[in-house]
Design a protein around this motif. Structure first.
Motif, PDB file in Angstrom:
ATOM      1  N   ILE A  86       0.867  -1.178   0.000  1.00 36.67           N
ATOM      2  CA  ILE A  86       0.000   0.000   0.000  1.00 36.67           C
ATOM      3  C   ILE A  86       0.896   1.218   0.000  1.00 36.67           C
ATOM      4  CG2 ILE A  86      -1.751   1.277   1.269  1.00 36.67           C
ATOM      5  CD1 ILE A  86      -2.673  -1.427   2.390  1.00 36.67           C
ATOM      6  N   TRP A  87       0.712   2.071  -0.983  1.00 38.91           N
ATOM      7  CA  TRP A  87       1.484   3.291  -1.105  1.00 38.91           C
ATOM      8  C   TRP A  87       0.522   4.464  -0.985  1.00 38.91           C
ATOM      9  CZ3 TRP A  87       5.549   2.791  -5.573  1.00 38.91           C
ATOM     10  CH2 TRP A  87       6.327   1.664  -5.365  1.00 38.91           C
ATOM     11  N   PRO A  88       0.365   4.994   0.214  1.00 40.03           N
ATOM     12  CA  PRO A  88      -0.580   6.102   0.395  1.00 40.03           C
ATOM     13  C   PRO A  88      -0.310   7.277  -0.541  1.00 40.03           C
ATOM     14  CG  PRO A  88       0.124   5.267   2.512  1.00 40.03           C
ATOM     15  CD  PRO A  88       0.973   4.596   1.479  1.00 40.03           C
ATOM     16  N   LYS A 133      -1.215  11.953   5.661  1.00 42.10           N
ATOM     17  CA  LYS A 133      -2.437  11.370   6.216  1.00 42.10           C
ATOM     18  C   LYS A 133      -3.614  11.750   5.335  1.00 42.10           C
ATOM     19  CE  LYS A 133      -2.338  13.364  10.197  1.00 42.10           C
ATOM     20  NZ  LYS A 133      -2.593  13.765  11.572  1.00 42.10           N
ATOM     21  N   ARG A 134      -4.668  10.973   5.414  1.00 41.44           N
ATOM     22  CA  ARG A 134      -5.859  11.239   4.604  1.00 41.44           C
ATOM     23  C   ARG A 134      -6.482  12.583   4.972  1.00 41.44           C
ATOM     24  NH1 ARG A 134     -10.260   9.280   1.486  1.00 41.44           N
ATOM     25  NH2 ARG A 134     -11.201  11.273   1.039  1.00 41.44           N
ATOM     26  N   ASP A 138      -7.623  15.705   2.486  1.00 36.81           N
ATOM     27  CA  ASP A 138      -8.921  16.381   2.509  1.00 36.81           C
ATOM     28  C   ASP A 138      -8.751  17.897   2.586  1.00 36.81           C
ATOM     29  OD1 ASP A 138     -10.276  14.033   2.264  1.00 36.81           O
ATOM     30  OD2 ASP A 138     -11.050  13.998   4.310  1.00 36.81           O
ATOM     31  N   ASP A 139      -7.781  18.360   3.360  1.00 33.59           N
ATOM     32  CA  ASP A 139      -7.523  19.799   3.440  1.00 33.59           C
ATOM     33  C   ASP A 139      -7.133  20.360   2.072  1.00 33.59           C
ATOM     34  OD1 ASP A 139      -8.081  19.800   6.150  1.00 33.59           O
ATOM     35  OD2 ASP A 139      -5.969  19.721   6.756  1.00 33.59           O
ATOM     36  N   TYR A 160     -10.252   7.032   7.597  1.00 33.51           N
ATOM     37  CA  TYR A 160      -9.344   7.644   8.554  1.00 33.51           C
ATOM     38  C   TYR A 160      -8.857   6.593   9.524  1.00 33.51           C
ATOM     39  CZ  TYR A 160     -11.505  11.892   6.801  1.00 33.51           C
ATOM     40  OH  TYR A 160     -11.950  12.885   5.990  1.00 33.51           O
ATOM     41  N   ASN A 161      -7.654   6.797  10.049  1.00 33.69           N
ATOM     42  CA  ASN A 161      -7.127   5.884  11.052  1.00 33.69           C
ATOM     43  C   ASN A 161      -7.963   5.970  12.317  1.00 33.69           C
ATOM     44  OD1 ASN A 161      -5.026   5.121   9.388  1.00 33.69           O
ATOM     45  ND2 ASN A 161      -3.685   6.736  10.129  1.00 33.69           N
ATOM     46  N   LYS A 162      -8.175   4.833  12.950  1.00 31.98           N
ATOM     47  CA  LYS A 162      -8.902   4.800  14.211  1.00 31.98           C
ATOM     48  C   LYS A 162      -7.967   5.218  15.334  1.00 31.98           C
ATOM     49  CE  LYS A 162     -12.073   1.238  12.791  1.00 31.98           C
ATOM     50  NZ  LYS A 162     -12.591  -0.089  13.019  1.00 31.98           N
TER      51      LYS A 162
END
Length: 168
Positions: A86-88, A133-134, A138-139, A160-162
């Motif tokens: 997984i490559w964010p 980060k996701r 979004d920003d 989003y991460n928990k």
């Protein structure tokens, strides 16, 4: 019983239009969930507790073999060496490009309120490359969409991460 139950409908002998419902209940593992492939050519069955994956052709022969193999010995995927990378950063770039393209294609004003929309893509692209980060993506999407000065354009949702350790 434990786990998910998979019911299949098998046609009676031709030319009948009647169907018999049969349930698949494995004896050695618990069925966690199942899905169809995107082409609908195969079923993917995931079992617990060992996470075994079974691939079954979505055909009369494949379903019949599933119903007769309650020990799950046939068509089990060999997971040795099966890895998922997984490559964010690549995912974020794809999401950014898709969001930009969707706004371009579906915004109510074909002139994009008179702004140079390709230039907007290039302006915010370096920020996407810096996202870790996701929420940061979004920003950037919100900033990009706000260039249109349209009150009916929103950015929401996503994975989003928990929180860890029961943090709120």
């Amino acid at each position: 019983k434990n786990g998910v139950v998979l019911s299949v409908f098998l046609p009676d002998d031709f030319p009948s239009d009647q169907y018999n419902s049969k349930s698949f209940t494995p004896t050695s593992r618990k069925l966690g969930f199942w899905r169809l492939s995107t082409s609908r050519d195969y079923f993917f069955l995931i079992f617990s507790p060992d996470g075994a994956i079974r691939v079954v052709p979505n055909s009369l022969t494949g379903i019949s073999s599933l119903l007769t193999d309650s020990e799950l010995d046939d068509s089990v995927v060999d997971r040795k060496g099966l890895d998922l990378s997984i490559w964010p950063s690549l995912e974020y770039r794809q999401m950014y490009d898709d969001a930009w393209r969707m706004l371009r294609d579906y915004f109510y004003d074909p002139d994009m309120t008179g702004i140079d929309w390709p230039a907007i893509h290039e302006r915010y692209l370096p920020l996407v490359d810096r996202c870790t980060k996701r929420e940061e993506l979004d920003d950037v999407l919100i900033q990009m969409a706000s260039e249109l000065s349209a009150l009916h354009v929103f950015v929401y949702g996503g994975e989003y991460n928990k929180p860890m350790n029961d943090d709120k």
